[in-house]
Design an enzyme around this catalytic site. Structure first.
Site, PDB file in Angstrom:
ATOM      1  N   PRO A  14      69.443  48.284  14.475  1.00 31.26           N
ATOM      2  CA  PRO A  14      70.387  47.743  13.504  1.00 31.26           C
ATOM      3  C   PRO A  14      71.066  48.781  12.617  1.00 31.26           C
ATOM      4  O   PRO A  14      70.431  49.735  12.162  1.00 31.26           O
ATOM      5  CB  PRO A  14      69.515  46.800  12.652  1.00 31.26           C
ATOM      6  N   ASN A  15      72.351  48.558  12.433  1.00 31.19           N
ATOM      7  CA  ASN A  15      73.218  49.335  11.528  1.00 31.19           C
ATOM      8  C   ASN A  15      73.585  50.723  12.058  1.00 31.19           C
ATOM      9  O   ASN A  15      74.399  51.414  11.448  1.00 31.19           O
ATOM     10  CB  ASN A  15      72.587  49.465  10.125  1.00 31.19           C
TER      11      ASN A  15
ATOM     12  N   ARG B 213      78.438  54.935   7.544  1.00 28.24           N
ATOM     13  CA  ARG B 213      77.325  54.350   6.793  1.00 28.24           C
ATOM     14  C   ARG B 213      76.565  55.442   6.026  1.00 28.24           C
ATOM     15  O   ARG B 213      76.005  56.349   6.636  1.00 28.24           O
ATOM     16  CB  ARG B 213      76.374  53.684   7.797  1.00 28.24           C
TER      17      ARG B 213
ATOM     18  N   TYR C 226      72.893  59.898   6.389  1.00 30.09           N
ATOM     19  CA  TYR C 226      72.874  59.897   7.857  1.00 30.09           C
ATOM     20  C   TYR C 226      73.903  60.836   8.500  1.00 30.09           C
ATOM     21  O   TYR C 226      73.965  60.945   9.718  1.00 30.09           O
ATOM     22  CB  TYR C 226      73.081  58.463   8.378  1.00 30.09           C
TER      23      TYR C 226
ATOM     24  N   ASN D  11      65.694  54.762  18.295  1.00 28.11           N
ATOM     25  CA  ASN D  11      65.841  54.692  16.848  1.00 28.11           C
ATOM     26  C   ASN D  11      65.905  53.212  16.512  1.00 28.11           C
ATOM     27  O   ASN D  11      66.934  52.559  16.713  1.00 28.11           O
ATOM     28  CB  ASN D  11      67.106  55.416  16.371  1.00 28.11           C
TER      29      ASN D  11
ATOM     30  N   ALA E 200      65.648  49.998  10.634  1.00 37.59           N
ATOM     31  CA  ALA E 200      64.688  49.410   9.691  1.00 37.59           C
ATOM     32  C   ALA E 200      63.577  48.629  10.395  1.00 37.59           C
ATOM     33  O   ALA E 200      62.493  48.442   9.828  1.00 37.59           O
ATOM     34  CB  ALA E 200      65.427  48.515   8.705  1.00 37.59           C
TER      35      ALA E 200
ATOM     36  N   GLU F  12      60.044  58.014  19.339  1.00 35.04           N
ATOM     37  CA  GLU F  12      60.625  57.432  18.122  1.00 35.04           C
ATOM     38  C   GLU F  12      61.481  58.489  17.420  1.00 35.04           C
ATOM     39  O   GLU F  12      61.037  59.617  17.221  1.00 35.04           O
ATOM     40  CB  GLU F  12      59.490  56.987  17.187  1.00 35.04           C
TER      41      GLU F  12
ATOM     42  N   HIS G  64      64.413  59.372  14.207  1.00 40.45           N
ATOM     43  CA  HIS G  64      65.153  59.028  12.990  1.00 40.45           C
ATOM     44  C   HIS G  64      66.036  60.201  12.591  1.00 40.45           C
ATOM     45  O   HIS G  64      65.597  61.355  12.667  1.00 40.45           O
ATOM     46  CB  HIS G  64      64.195  58.708  11.835  1.00 40.45           C
TER      47      HIS G  64
ATOM     48  N   ARG H 165      61.596  59.650   1.997  1.00 43.78           N
ATOM     49  CA  ARG H 165      62.474  58.644   1.387  1.00 43.78           C
ATOM     50  C   ARG H 165      61.642  57.559   0.680  1.00 43.78           C
ATOM     51  O   ARG H 165      60.513  57.817   0.276  1.00 43.78           O
ATOM     52  CB  ARG H 165      63.402  58.065   2.470  1.00 43.78           C
TER      53      ARG H 165
HETATM   54  C1  DQA Z   1      66.655  55.431  10.279  1.00 41.52           C
HETATM   55  C2  DQA Z   1      65.706  55.329   9.084  1.00 41.52           C
HETATM   56  C3  DQA Z   1      65.403  53.885   8.752  1.00 41.52           C
HETATM   57  O1  DQA Z   1      64.545  53.811   7.629  1.00 41.52           O
HETATM   58  C4  DQA Z   1      66.675  53.138   8.422  1.00 41.52           C
HETATM   59  O2  DQA Z   1      66.405  51.774   8.196  1.00 41.52           O
HETATM   60  C5  DQA Z   1      67.724  53.299   9.485  1.00 41.52           C
HETATM   61  C6  DQA Z   1      67.921  54.622  10.060  1.00 41.52           C
HETATM   62  C7  DQA Z   1      67.088  56.886  10.548  1.00 41.52           C
HETATM   63  O3  DQA Z   1      67.594  57.145  11.641  1.00 41.52           O
HETATM   64  O4  DQA Z   1      66.938  57.748   9.667  1.00 41.52           O
HETATM   65  O5  DQA Z   1      68.462  52.385   9.790  1.00 41.52           O
HETATM   66  O6  DQA Z   1      65.986  54.963  11.428  1.00 41.52           O
END
Ligand code: DQA
Length: 153
Positions: free
Chosen positions: A9-10, A17, A22, A73, A76, A97, A99, A106
């Site tokens: 998501p996102n 964003r 990011y 990735n 959240a 995994e 990020h 954070r």
């Molecule tokens: C993320 C870190 C997550 O906490 C966040 O919700 C994201 C992006 C990252 O790539 O740093 O959507 O996965």
């Protein structure tokens, strides 16, 4: 070797964003760069992105038949989706995994990854390069040895 790069998501909004967190690289730019890097390693990439938990799970299920590994990735969902954790545990292919941000530096809620125990490893905090590092990690896993070990023989 075929690797799925799966974003949750996102992450479709990367580039616009929260660029301070990011970066300004879009998901398309990351995919283009990664495709070239993978080609040089003899790895074929597939890409998917979804903002929906169930769809991410369906994609992971399908990957077990079509791919040799996954770079994930989960956004959240990383922090609370036991359903995605169970999907990773259910498939036998290795999942890395990833990020962009360092989740451990954070907010408190981001320090927990419920998917980490079922992934082969976690790469966090290197911006878009986190995906390159995950690809390298999978390539090492596929080859079962690092170039350095090979050289010292
Ligand atoms: C993320 C870190 C997550 O906490 C966040 O919700 C994201 C992006 C990252 O790539 O740093 O959507 O996965």
């Amino acid at each position: 070797m075929r690797v799925l790069v799966l974003n949750g998501p996102n992450l479709n909004l990367l580039g616009e964003r929260e660029p301070g967190v990011y970066g300004s690289t879009s998901l398309d730019d990351i995919c283009t760069h990664l495709t070239a890097a993978a080609e040089a390693m003899g790895i074929t990439l597939a890409f998917a992105q979804s903002n929906h938990e169930g769809e991410l799970i369906d994609i992971l299920h399908a990957a077990r038949l079509e791919c040799d590994g996954v770079i994930l990735n989960a956004g959240a969902y990383t922090h609370y989706s036991y359903a995605i954790r169970d999907a990773i545990a259910a498939i036998k292919i290795p999942v890395v995994e990833v990020h962009l941000s360092n989740i451990h530096a954070r907010e408190e809620f981001r320090h927990t990854s419920v998917i980490a125990p079922v992934c082969i490893g976690q790469i966090s905090g290197f911006g878009a390069d986190s995906y390159d590092l995950a690809l390298t990690a999978l390539a090492f896993r596929f080859n079962q040895q690092t170039p350095r070990l090979e050289e010292s023989k």
